[in-house]
Structure formats: C-alpha cells, structure tokens
Design an enzyme around this catalytic site. Structure first.
Site, mmCIF file in Angstrom:
data_model
loop_
_atom_site.group_PDB
_atom_site.id
_atom_site.type_symbol
_atom_site.label_atom_id
_atom_site.label_comp_id
_atom_site.label_asym_id
_atom_site.label_seq_id
_atom_site.Cartn_x
_atom_site.Cartn_y
_atom_site.Cartn_z
ATOM 1 N N GLY A 173 -18.392 -30.838 -36.198
ATOM 2 C CA GLY A 173 -18.612 -32.169 -36.757
ATOM 3 C C GLY A 173 -18.240 -33.246 -35.755
ATOM 4 O O GLY A 173 -17.526 -32.981 -34.774
ATOM 5 N N CYS A 193 -15.584 -25.173 -33.558
ATOM 6 C CA CYS A 193 -15.319 -26.494 -32.982
ATOM 7 C C CYS A 193 -14.463 -27.329 -33.947
ATOM 8 O O CYS A 193 -13.286 -27.050 -34.129
ATOM 9 C CB CYS A 193 -16.632 -27.178 -32.605
ATOM 10 S SG CYS A 193 -16.424 -28.559 -31.441
ATOM 11 N N TYR A 194 -15.042 -28.336 -34.621
ATOM 12 C CA TYR A 194 -14.280 -29.118 -35.600
ATOM 13 C C TYR A 194 -13.688 -28.204 -36.665
ATOM 14 O O TYR A 194 -12.542 -28.401 -37.100
ATOM 15 C CB TYR A 194 -15.190 -30.162 -36.241
ATOM 16 C CG TYR A 194 -14.495 -31.058 -37.247
ATOM 17 C CD1 TYR A 194 -13.957 -32.288 -36.856
ATOM 18 C CD2 TYR A 194 -14.377 -30.698 -38.589
ATOM 19 C CE1 TYR A 194 -13.321 -33.123 -37.771
ATOM 20 C CE2 TYR A 194 -13.742 -31.520 -39.506
ATOM 21 C CZ TYR A 194 -13.218 -32.728 -39.095
ATOM 22 O OH TYR A 194 -12.586 -33.547 -39.997
ATOM 23 N N HIS A 236 -19.543 -23.344 -29.303
ATOM 24 C CA HIS A 236 -20.592 -23.235 -30.324
ATOM 25 C C HIS A 236 -21.377 -21.932 -30.147
ATOM 26 O O HIS A 236 -22.303 -21.868 -29.332
ATOM 27 C CB HIS A 236 -21.536 -24.438 -30.242
ATOM 28 C CG HIS A 236 -20.940 -25.699 -30.752
ATOM 29 N ND1 HIS A 236 -21.067 -26.105 -32.057
ATOM 30 C CD2 HIS A 236 -20.166 -26.629 -30.136
ATOM 31 C CE1 HIS A 236 -20.416 -27.244 -32.230
ATOM 32 N NE2 HIS A 236 -19.856 -27.581 -31.078
ATOM 33 N N GLU A 296 -23.530 -20.715 -32.094
ATOM 34 C CA GLU A 296 -24.849 -20.793 -32.708
ATOM 35 C C GLU A 296 -25.939 -21.257 -31.751
ATOM 36 O O GLU A 296 -27.139 -21.066 -32.032
ATOM 37 C CB GLU A 296 -24.817 -21.714 -33.934
ATOM 38 C CG GLU A 296 -24.642 -23.204 -33.653
ATOM 39 C CD GLU A 296 -23.189 -23.641 -33.536
ATOM 40 O OE1 GLU A 296 -22.926 -24.846 -33.687
ATOM 41 O OE2 GLU A 296 -22.325 -22.781 -33.265
ATOM 42 N N ASP A 308 -46.206 -25.805 -43.449
ATOM 43 C CA ASP A 308 -45.114 -26.112 -44.372
ATOM 44 C C ASP A 308 -45.638 -26.499 -45.752
ATOM 45 O O ASP A 308 -45.224 -25.938 -46.774
ATOM 46 C CB ASP A 308 -44.245 -27.242 -43.816
ATOM 47 C CG ASP A 308 -43.715 -26.936 -42.431
ATOM 48 O OD1 ASP A 308 -43.593 -25.742 -42.104
ATOM 49 O OD2 ASP A 308 -43.446 -27.878 -41.675
ATOM 50 N N LYS A 345 -38.617 -23.011 -39.534
ATOM 51 C CA LYS A 345 -40.050 -22.817 -39.320
ATOM 52 C C LYS A 345 -40.443 -21.342 -39.290
ATOM 53 O O LYS A 345 -41.456 -20.960 -39.880
ATOM 54 C CB LYS A 345 -40.462 -23.508 -38.011
ATOM 55 C CG LYS A 345 -41.935 -23.369 -37.668
ATOM 56 C CD LYS A 345 -42.829 -24.119 -38.661
ATOM 57 C CE LYS A 345 -42.733 -25.604 -38.463
ATOM 58 N NZ LYS A 345 -43.717 -26.326 -39.297
#
Length: 513
Positions: A55, A82-83, A169, A171, A227, A369
């Site tokens: 964050g 992280c945060y 991070h 991710e 979509d 997606k």
C-alpha cells in the site's frame, strides 16, 4: 464455491489484484477484500490462509490503514507483502520508521536459512523493492529469514503462528522467483489442494448474476470486445430471454468493426440484439474536447443515456450489465478500491454518471483478461473473438490525441487497419497482447515526390504482457515496421511520418490517454 481460498486484504497497492491473479494461476481460488473486511466475510470464503497486500501509506501515519482486531488473533497462516509486512510488525509490537532512502527497483536478497517459504530456491535472489519505510525492530516471536545490505529484514517469519512477511513484491514478474515463493506459501505453509481453475468462474458468475438480478430484466452493453461478449453470455445463461444486448456504433470504432460485431453476434448466439447508430451524437458531444479525462466522462455518460433510452423502449429493464475487469477497477479507483490511487478513469467505472437509472451488474468485475478468455472458450465464443486485442471503451477517441473530428478518426482508422493487417500476415497478432495506432497532434515537414509536405504523425504501439498491469514494448521486426510505415504514409492521406512507441508500463500506460 471452491473447497478453499486465500483471500487478499487490500491496503491500496497498485498490484493488489496481481496477487490475486498469481494465487489463482497457482490453482487456488482468491478474492480481493477491503483491508477492513469483517471476519465473517473472510471466513465465508473458507480460507486456508490470508495475504496482506502492499500500500502507498506509512503504517505509523495518522489515518493509515490498520489491522482489524479479529486478524490479530486469527488462527490461519498470514503472508504480509511490503506494507502488509510492515503492518504485521507495527501491529504486533515491532518498530517501523522512515528509511534514509527509498528502495525502488531491482535488488538482490540472500536467505538466511532453509525455510519452507523459500524451499528449493537459490540462496541469492533478484527481487523487486518499492518502499520508503523499513522495520527497525521485529515484534516478539519473529526472526529474519532474508536480508540485503539496505534491508536487514527483507523477509521475516514466526513459525509458531505461521505468520510471514516479505519486504519485496513476489507478485510482479521482476521478482524472478516470486511465483515460487507464493507457491511455497500456498502449498508448504497453507496446505492448499490446488483444485481451482479459471473455467470455474463461469458457474460462479452465473450463480452470482441470478442472485443479484432475481426476476428482473437486464440490458447488456455489448461493445464488440471479448469482455462484454463474455459478460453477455454469462448473463444469458443466468436469466435467458430476460436479457437484451445493445450495441452502440458511436463512430469511434475501428474500420468495419460495427458490421463485424453485429454479424458475428447474431450468427453465433440467439440473444436479442439492438444496434444503435449514434455516431453524430457522440461526435457532437466531443466537439473541441481535448482533455482525455473529459473525453472518458463524456463518452461514459453518453453511453449510459443511450442505454437508458433503449431500456425505456424495452420497458421494465432494471439492470445494466457490462464487462468491467479488475484492471479497469484498479486504475479508476472504484468505490471498492477506496485506498487505491487513480491512474485514469475508465469510462465504465469512474466515468459513470451518479444519477444513472439502472443498477449495474458486472459478472467479470474481479476477473483478469486471461480468465475472461478461458471463460469465453468455455461458453463457446469463437476463437477469433476471444483473442481480439483489447479495445478501450471510449474507442478511438482516446487514440486520437487532442480534438476528435470525423476526418481525424478516418485517418486513424485506415492507419490502424494497415497495422493490424500486417501483424496478421506476419503471424504476429497473437504474439502481441495489444497493438494499435495513435494519431498524434503533431505535424512535421516531409518530402513526398518533389514537394514539401506538412502532415500528421502516426504512432504505433505494441505491447507484450501477462496481466495488463505491467507491460513491455514488443520487439517487432524492423522490416515489418518499415513495411507498415511505408504503407501508412503512402495509403493514408495527410500522414508523412510514423513512429514506434518503445515505452514500458510502468512508467507509461498501455494506452496513450
């Protein structure tokens, strides 16, 4: 619902949804919940563990997102990123302070011991850091698991509680072994089974639509992209003939797109479709408008007013269905992303008018997606539609930089069509995840024949990406770019220069506006 999940509590990171995506890719269901979600809402997902996202705040600042009381005593494994890691330490008795310098970008860490979180991974690893604070003292029961010269607590853990934290991070793709670290957390620490697949979204989404809509009628905004088409098919499976699709030709589409969408949808699916030609209406509303945020808001409201008008003609339509995705939500700072930072307003999220008469239903709101494409194939959508490159809701209005006129739109349409044709001939359309042309508000001197020209510039953009949250420019062959440039300059009147965009995301976004 799947047998188990790993909820992610959102503290406002721009990559919070990316954590969810990575967990799903590893075969475990995940949802993003607000950082202050109730214990009941988390346990409703049958969690095997919890991840705390990063964050933008500092944990010690007044008003910074804190740790919910129930979470302090939760009997589940927890991974703070992280945060989220700093919050663990701060809430449990450690000390977090501002660092002397911000650590942003690639870094190398070294693990300090063999640990299940880093099982089968090299001792030294390249990771991605993004923080301005650091932990000065760990809370009781925690010990360091990894470090580097500037971050003595790059990873920490409390094995008794199964609480862990990483300052980097995992991710993002820039953390080379990030996916492996998340896999280790899921399987070595949380004992997940890995029984979730993207196709499961179809059944879940259908059930959610049924619950939300009840016996009401729905109008679906069909744009022509994968979509909105998948959203329409999910809603149709949920409520059948109580769905009507509306396709609006706003004059901002690519060459031949309106005819292609109408023909394809009517040929493959037996869903009522209303086609509305509103090109003059949109162009009139956009006259002399250059600011991209104003364009998006004008287009978003215009779409809604047309859908409301069509809903009145159809009678008794209570819901509007649209194909909003996760990346749209995060970049627009939607209400359920209240801690996020607005990157740009997507016309179908932040651009919607406050007095809209219909209630939104968004079957794909928390899908990425690739998950939408998997769902489209599951629902029988033609592959040619499933693999179409993303097209922004405001259409070419945000690819015509500056004022939008019919002449400029036609110029861009022809250039874009040449680009797409050449990519397909070279068998590189599927090798790029998004490619398009942009008409710049820049004219330059050129020489054509024996005469001087002063004409427009076309920018070409092609990116490669896994998740659309980050992207790199595609290294297209030089001879292909040369051929595309030559064709555009020779076949599109009023263009004498073509450039190629070599910016990544970040720092740029994929679209120019």
């Amino acid at each position: 619902m799947t047998s188990a999940s790993i909820p992610v509590l959102d503290f406002g990171s721009q990559t919070a949804q990316l954590i969810v995506r990575r967990v799903r890719e590893l075969g475990v269901y995940s949802e993003l919940l607000p950082h202050d979600a109730t214990e009941a809402s988390v346990h409703a997902l049958n969690p095997r563990g919890i991840i705390l996202s990063g964050g933008p705040a500092s944990v010690y600042e007044l008003g910074a997102p804190g740790m919910a009381e129930w979470l302090r005593d939760v009997d589940l494994p927890v991974l703070g990123i992280c945060y989220g890691m700093q919050l663990q330490s701060y809430a449990l008795g450690g000390v977090v302070q501002g660092a002397d310098w911000r650590e942003y970008g690639p870094a190398t860490i070294a693990t300090l011991e063999d640990h299940p979180l880093f099982a089968d991974l090299p001792r030294e690893q390249s990771v991605w850091m993004s923080h301005g604070d650091r932990i000065e003292r760990l809370p009781p029961g925690f010990r360091p698991l990894a470090q580097n010269a500037s971050t003595p607590f790059a990873a920490v853990g409390n094995d008794d509680r199964c609480w862990y934290g990483v300052q980097f991070h995992p991710e993002v793709v820039h953390t080379i072994h990030g996916r492996d670290i998340l896999r280790n957390f899921l399987y070595n620490i949380c004992d997940c089974e890995g029984d979730w697949r993207p196709a499961h979204f179809v059944a879940q989404a259908v059930e959610r639509v049924r619950e939300r809509v009840g016996d009401e009628r729905v109008l679906c905004a069909l744009s022509g992209g994968v979509d909105s088409a998948v959203a329409a098919l999910i809603v149709h499976r949920a409520i059948g003939d109580r769905l009507t699709c509306v396709f609006v030709d706003n004059g901002l589409l690519r060459l031949g797109e309106a005819e292609q969408v109408i023909d394809t949808f009517r040929e493959h699916f037996h869903i009522p479709l209303v086609a509305v030609n509103a090109a003059e209406e949109f162009l009139s509303a956009l006259e002399d408008v250059s600011d991209p945020e104003r364009k998006r808001k004008i287009i978003g409201e215009k779409f809604i007013r047309i859908f409301e008008r069509e809903a009145c003609r159809l009678e008794d339509v209570a819901f509007l269905a649209q194909g909003t995705l996760y990346p749209d939500v995060i970049e627009s700072k939607a209400p359920d992303r209240s801690k996020g930072i607005t990157i740009k307003t997507h016309h179908n999220v932040g651009g919607l008018p406050a007095d809209m008469q219909m209630t939104l239903v968004e079957p794909l709101r928390y899908m990425f997606k690739d998950e939408v494409r998997a769902a489209g194939l599951e629902l029988g959508l033609p592959e040619s539609w499933v693999w179409r490159h993303p097209f922004p809701g405001p259409g070419l209005a945000v690819r015509v930089i500056g004022a939008v006129t019919w002449e400029r739109l036609e110029k861009l349409r022809r250039a874009d069509a040449i680009f797409m044709e050449e990519l397909r001939v070279a068998d590189l359309y599927r090798a790029t995840q998004q490619a398009f042309a942009v008409l710049l508000p820049v004219q330059s001197v050129g020489v054509m024949g024996d005469g001087r020209t002063y004409a427009d510039t076309i920018a070409l953009r092609a990116v490669s990406t896994e998740d659309y949250m980050t992207a790199d420019w595609t290294r297209l062959p030089y001879d292909l770019l040369a051929r595309i440039s030559s064709r555009i300059v020779n076949e599109v009147p009023g263009v004498n220069r073509v450039v190629y965009d070599i910016s990544s995301k970040p720092p740029a976004t994929i679209e120019w506006e």
